[in-house]
Design an enzyme around this catalytic site. Structure first.
Site, PDB file in Angstrom:
ATOM      1  N   GLY A  76       0.847  -1.111   0.102  1.00 19.73           N
ATOM      2  CA  GLY A  76       0.016   0.066   0.158  1.00 19.73           C
ATOM      3  C   GLY A  76       0.582   1.477   0.153  1.00 19.73           C
ATOM      4  CB  SER A  77       4.025   2.408   1.951  1.00 20.37           C
ATOM      5  OG  SER A  77       3.390   1.990   3.163  1.00 20.37           O
ATOM      6  CD  GLN A 185      -7.161  -0.696   7.397  1.00 16.74           C
ATOM      7  OE1 GLN A 185      -8.009  -1.689   7.806  1.00 16.74           O
ATOM      8  NE2 GLN A 185      -5.783  -0.685   7.780  1.00 16.74           N
ATOM      9  CB  SER A 205      -1.662  -3.307   1.329  1.00 14.52           C
ATOM     10  OG  SER A 205      -0.947  -3.980   1.781  1.00 14.52           O
ATOM     11  CG  HIS A 207      -0.002  -6.659   5.049  1.00 15.31           C
ATOM     12  ND1 HIS A 207      -0.164  -6.150   6.281  1.00 15.31           N
ATOM     13  CD2 HIS A 207       0.305  -5.432   4.282  1.00 15.31           C
ATOM     14  CE1 HIS A 207       0.127  -4.709   6.411  1.00 15.31           C
ATOM     15  NE2 HIS A 207       0.415  -4.311   5.311  1.00 15.31           N
ATOM     16  CB  THR A 243      11.839 -10.300 -10.891  1.00 14.99           C
ATOM     17  OG1 THR A 243      13.303 -10.241 -11.674  1.00 14.99           O
ATOM     18  CG2 THR A 243      11.337 -11.433 -11.210  1.00 14.99           C
ATOM     19  CB  CYS A 330       3.031   3.690  11.420  1.00 19.04           C
ATOM     20  SG  CYS A 330       1.858   2.896  10.114  1.00 19.04           S
TER      21      CYS A 330
HETATM   22  C1  LIG Z   1      -1.452  -0.646   6.255  1.00 21.32           C
HETATM   23  C2  LIG Z   1      -1.806   0.689   5.170  1.00 21.32           C
HETATM   24  C3  LIG Z   1      -1.208   1.191   4.332  1.00 21.32           C
HETATM   25  C4  LIG Z   1       0.195   0.518   4.070  1.00 21.32           C
HETATM   26  O1  LIG Z   1       0.141  -0.371   3.172  1.00 21.32           O
HETATM   27  P1  LIG Z   1       1.401  -1.380   3.252  1.00 21.32           P
HETATM   28  O2  LIG Z   1       1.244  -2.634   2.352  1.00 21.32           O
HETATM   29  O3  LIG Z   1       1.637  -1.957   4.687  1.00 21.32           O
HETATM   30  O4  LIG Z   1       2.667  -0.371   2.846  1.00 21.32           O
HETATM   31  C5  LIG Z   1      -1.759   2.387   3.825  1.00 21.32           C
HETATM   32  N1  LIG Z   1      -2.839   2.811   3.913  1.00 21.32           N
HETATM   33  C6  LIG Z   1      -3.593   2.547   4.669  1.00 21.32           C
HETATM   34  C7  LIG Z   1      -4.952   3.143   5.014  1.00 21.32           C
HETATM   35  C8  LIG Z   1      -3.367   1.290   5.424  1.00 21.32           C
HETATM   36  O5  LIG Z   1      -4.214   0.871   6.416  1.00 21.32           O
END
Ligand SMILES: *Cc1c(COP(=O)(O)O)cnc(C)c1O
Length: 401
Positions: A76-77, A185, A205, A207, A243, A330
């Protein structure tokens, strides 16, 4: 008293989720058997390429996007960084250096915006109100001739509030401003349709929906330019070298299919457990539920308890076998209260006493019962030894909640 006999209640799913069996199985196949490089011309490579195309199509379908509009990232980041910087620099080429966002975005968005401000961009941070929900009209009022980008999160990761994404999207489309949403989210938890919601760019993302950490995607609508920030090979149509994380992407496709196929049942269960927690913990005197009671994700509860420190609460809950959070993963470790809670207008001393409980469908009624039983005891214990609470109780300081 950390004790291996205590069954752990994992209630920090907004920080990360456990991988599902379907995701682990999908991943294992691509680690053990289909391990070719999708860019290789031989059979092993072409098998991997074919699989990659299939995962891209499956993930696209779940967002109502086209496969060519999906770019895989490390999470996500990275997706947030690429979307925002790309839209900003693209706007700057046409003299547009104004960006609209909100005060309670994830740090992947906020820190990218701060960096752009240092580079000469101007950012308007919309007020998120006491309930943590913005109005589309605020976006409309903030759009200027030089606005390059609107970036508003789909669902807040600390308090779970949902934003009026379709309305904001329609407004941005009408005013011809690029619209990005951090939907990390939301994807896999609530319906997301990039076409119906007029979304130009969207971050997700794996996870956060039982996939693996370190893999995500950026949706970019056809016709919206996307700049590359990682130079190298021609992967992802030259927009993101490196990759491909085929095993992680396989797990992401499996996890997303699973999450979307079971979305209603999962949401219903999480909502029921969260309602139980909210009504149980609301009985604690001088407490408050943060964020709108209804416009929210089914699995996130965020509450403040006056007169205590969130960090102490977390440590004692951990001793009792409950993994929760005071806000986002974070910011933990820093002494500042959450920027999200401050954006809701909560005073510092109240924002310090926060607790975020985030559930997934893996949580049980027994987990919710354990939370409802344990949190009030720990809050009472901490208040009992708190000089701040004593001052509140004997009237030296006014109660704020
Ligand atoms: C977890 C999260 C991210 C970051 O995602 P990562 O895959 O951990 O880099 C960004 N935005 C929101 C709203 C998140 O909850």
């Amino acid at each position: 008293m950390k004790n291996s006999e205590i069954k752990t209640v994992y209630a920090d799913n907004a920080a990360t989720t456990a991988m599902s069996d379907v995701a682990i199985d999908a991943m294992t196949l691509y680690l053990k058997e289909v391990y070719g490089n999708p860019s290789s011309l031989h059979t092993a490579g072409q098998k991997a390429k074919e699989a990659l195309d299939g995962f891209r199509a499956r993930i696209a379908a779940r967002l109502n996007a086209d496969p060519a509009e999906i770019y895989f990232t490390s999470g996500g980041s990275e997706a947030d960084n690429q979307a925002i910087r790309s839209a900003a620099y693209n706007g700057a080429k046409r003299g547009k250096k104004h960006i609209i966002s909100t005060a309670f975005e994830h740090h992947a968005v906020l820190h990218t915006l701060k960096k752009l401000e240092r580079e000469g961009f101007e950012v308007t941070y919309l007020d998120v109100h006491e309930n943590g929900v913005i109005d589309a009209a605020q976006v409309g009022n903030a759009i200027r001739r030089d606005t390059a980008l609107v970036t508003v999160m789909f669902a807040n990761n600390e308090i779970g509030t949902l934003q009026p994404i379709a309305e904001i999207g329609a407004l941005c489309r009408e005013r011809k401003v690029t619209f990005h949403t951090d939907a990390v989210q939301a994807v896999g938890h609530v319906p997301v349709d990039v076409k119906a919601m007029d979304i130009d760019m969207l971050s997700l993302s794996a996870h956060k929906f039982h996939g693996a950490k370190g893999v995500g995607a950026l949706y970019v609508r056809r016709g919206v330019p996307l700049a590359s920030f990682i130079e190298g090979g021609a992967q992802e149509k030259g927009r993101r070298a490196g990759t491909e994380n085929l095993a992680g992407i396989a797990a992401m496709a499996a996890a997303l299919d699973d999450a979307c196929d079971n979305m209603n049942a999962n949401a219903e269960k999480e909502r029921r457990l969260c309602d139980k927690i909210i009504s149980g913990l609301s009985r604690i005197p001088h407490s408050k539920l943060n964020g709108d009671r209804n416009k929210r994700l089914p699995g996130i509860v965020n509450m403040c308890f006056e007169g205590i420190e969130g960090e102490s609460l977390l440590l004692l809950l951990d001793d009792a076998g409950i993994c929760a959070s005071s806000g986002s993963a974070c910011t933990s470790g820093s002494l500042d209260p959450s920027h999200v809670l401050l954006a809701l207008g909560l005073p510092h001393e109240v924002a310090h006493g926060s607790l975020r409980i985030s559930l997934s469908e893996y949580n049980s009624d027994a987990d919710a019962d354990a939370i409802v039983e344990t949190v009030p005891k720990v809050v009472a214990y901490l208040r009992n030894i708190s000089p701040v609470w004593e001052a509140l109780e004997n009237g030296e300081k006014p109660h704020l909640l």
